[in-house]
Write a protein that holds these residues in place. Structure first.
Motif, mmCIF file in Angstrom:
data_model
loop_
_atom_site.group_PDB
_atom_site.id
_atom_site.type_symbol
_atom_site.label_atom_id
_atom_site.label_comp_id
_atom_site.label_asym_id
_atom_site.label_seq_id
_atom_site.Cartn_x
_atom_site.Cartn_y
_atom_site.Cartn_z
ATOM 1 N N SER A 434 -63.821 -4.782 17.679
ATOM 2 C CA SER A 434 -64.453 -3.874 18.634
ATOM 3 C C SER A 434 -64.208 -4.384 20.048
ATOM 4 N N ARG A 435 -64.429 -3.531 21.010
ATOM 5 C CA ARG A 435 -64.239 -3.915 22.405
ATOM 6 C C ARG A 435 -65.166 -5.064 22.816
ATOM 7 N N PRO A 436 -66.451 -5.052 22.493
ATOM 8 C CA PRO A 436 -67.327 -6.172 22.878
ATOM 9 C C PRO A 436 -66.893 -7.515 22.302
ATOM 10 N N ASP A 437 -66.141 -7.484 21.208
ATOM 11 C CA ASP A 437 -65.673 -8.744 20.619
ATOM 12 C C ASP A 437 -64.742 -9.510 21.552
ATOM 13 N N VAL A 438 -64.109 -8.804 22.497
ATOM 14 C CA VAL A 438 -63.229 -9.483 23.453
ATOM 15 C C VAL A 438 -64.055 -10.427 24.338
ATOM 16 N N VAL A 439 -65.228 -9.963 24.769
ATOM 17 C CA VAL A 439 -66.111 -10.807 25.584
ATOM 18 C C VAL A 439 -66.597 -11.992 24.757
#
Length: 453
Positions: A434-439
């Protein structure tokens, strides 16, 4: 790999040499040199700046310029000497050492200063704990005097310092005129010292003695204030100027600590300080601030590889913006670069590094550990990021979202704004659920990475 910048080494007569005057302060130094050279009356100048703002570096360079121009100079680190019981003794020791080192052919000069300082120091001395006279006297007077210096106090004085000080003080209090004579004799000896150390050529003005006291605001409050009081009462003589490296806001706190919160601390300090010079930069172009200059220096010192420059530049802009907003010092910038150096140096080039969010995570780690913990756990919210980072609008885009804000919005917005749906195409090659996993990945495996991989 270097993760912390090496301190600048500044020789006693080096001055503002090429490559070390990072902030272009040589002109300020020239102005200060002109000031102290023109004024004969005693000055106490506060060189005011917050901790970590480069005061010590500037003052050491200025001291070198003064020495090269023929001024006798004393550089005194007050913080390293606040263990001394009496502030006068600490200052007098520096004056005696200068006389001994720079006027060896005039040994009588040093001896006279030492004798006068010893007599006045004894007048100011207060009893310490009951320990052997030799040890106590040398500790209380910063090594300036020994027990032999008190041998003429009186035959009935015992070996204990407390008794010696008490008997001597009783003797002095019976002779008020003698007290005044002792103080005046020291002032006279100090007033004559500059002309003996730096005799002026015919037709030239006397070069004053410059006594630089650094780190005054970091001292124990009573020691710092005692230094100011000793300067005012016993060392305010023509052609001897004192320059204080200090953060006046902190020194005002010392005044309130010593005398109570009701005192007007600023007004109190005005009794001792002739004028104040602020160590702050003027308005400059955005990329030419002192913080940017120091960031460039740190990048060169820590030798970031060329292929990491894009990530570094994007991170640094965020870091500098927050430091400016919170009015923090170069020390904070150094700490941020240490974290960046570890993050970039320990992370392999094939691992994702987004400079646009790395700077924000670095500052969260330093200033808001609660937010950084959420980033590591994957629970950080866009609203929290916006509140902390306070993104600047992109003027080139008509006040719209800048590159940094676009990345944070793309990674954490729920739902994702329509205009950013194509924004993160470059992440397709990385396997994130998911996108938040990048953070979360960046916080755990880039910013907090402690082993290369």
């Amino acid at each position: 790999m270097r993760v912390y910048p090496k301190p600048l080494e500044i020789g006693d007569e080096e001055g503002f040499s090429t490559g070390k005057d990072l902030f272009g302060k040589s002109e300020l130094a020239k102005g200060m040199s002109n000031l102290v050279a023109m004024v004969e009356d005693p000055l106490v100048i506060a060189f005011d700046g917050q901790w970590g703002s480069g005061k010590t570096t500037f003052l050491k360079m200025w001291a070198g310029e003064l020495r090269k121009s023929g001024h006798p100079v004393i550089f005194f680190d007050a913080f390293e000497n606040d263990y001394v019981e009496d502030a006068f003794a600490a200052l007098a020791r520096e004056i005696v050492e200068l006389a001994e080192n720079q006027a060896p052919a005039k040994s009588q000069v040093a001896q006279t200063i030492k004798e006068k300082a010893t007599h006045l120091g004894a007048l100011l001395f207060r009893g310490t704990a009951k320990v052997g006279m030799k040890v106590a006297v040398r500790a209380a007077t910063a090594g300036l005097a020994s027990s032999d210096d008190f041998k003429d106090i009186g035959e009935d004085i015992g070996k204990e310092v407390e008794d010696a000080a008490q008997a001597y003080m009783e003797q002095l209090l019976d002779q008020p005129r003698k007290q005044k004579e002792i103080a005046e004799s020291f002032r006279t000896a100090l007033e004559n010292l500059p002309s003996l150390l730096a005799p002026p050529a015919e037709g030239e003005k006397q070069k004053p003695l410059i006594f630089i006291i650094d780190e005054l605001d970091r001292c124990k409050p009573h020691f710092a204030l005692a230094l100011l009081e000793r300067i005012k009462h016993f060392m305010a003589v023509p052609n001897v100027h004192f320059v204080l490296g200090v953060h006046l806001t902190h020194l005002q706190s010392s005044v309130r600590y010593a005398y109570g919160n009701d005192i007007n601390a600023a007004a109190y300090l005005q009794k001792f300080i002739s004028l104040t010079i602020l160590n702050i930069e003027g308005a400059e172009e955005r990329r030419q601030t002192d913080l940017h200059k120091y960031a460039d220096h740190l990048a060169r010192t820590l030798a970031f590889s060329n292929n990491r420059e894009r990530q570094l530049e994007a991170s640094v802009e965020t870091i500098i913006r927050l430091i400016q907003r919170e009015q923090m010092s170069y020390r904070t910038l150094e700490r941020a670069f240490t974290v960046l150096a570890l993050a970039i140096g320990m992370t392999s080039e094939n691992r994702l590094q987004l400079g646009a969010i790395m700077g924000g995570l670095v500052m969260m780690k330093l200033l808001r550990p609660d937010l950084f913990k959420k980033a590591k756990q994957g629970s950080l919210k866009l609203e929290e990021v916006r509140e902390f980072l306070r993104f600047s609008p992109d003027e080139d885009r008509g006040g719209g979202m800048g590159w940094e804000e676009q990345w944070w919005t793309y990674l954490l917005a729920d739902p994702l704004p329509e205009e950013l749906r194509e924004f993160g195409k470059s992440l397709v090659s990385y396997s994130f659920r998911s996108r938040p996993d990048v953070v979360k990945h960046t916080a755990n495996y880039v910013i907090d990475r402690l082993s290369p991989a």
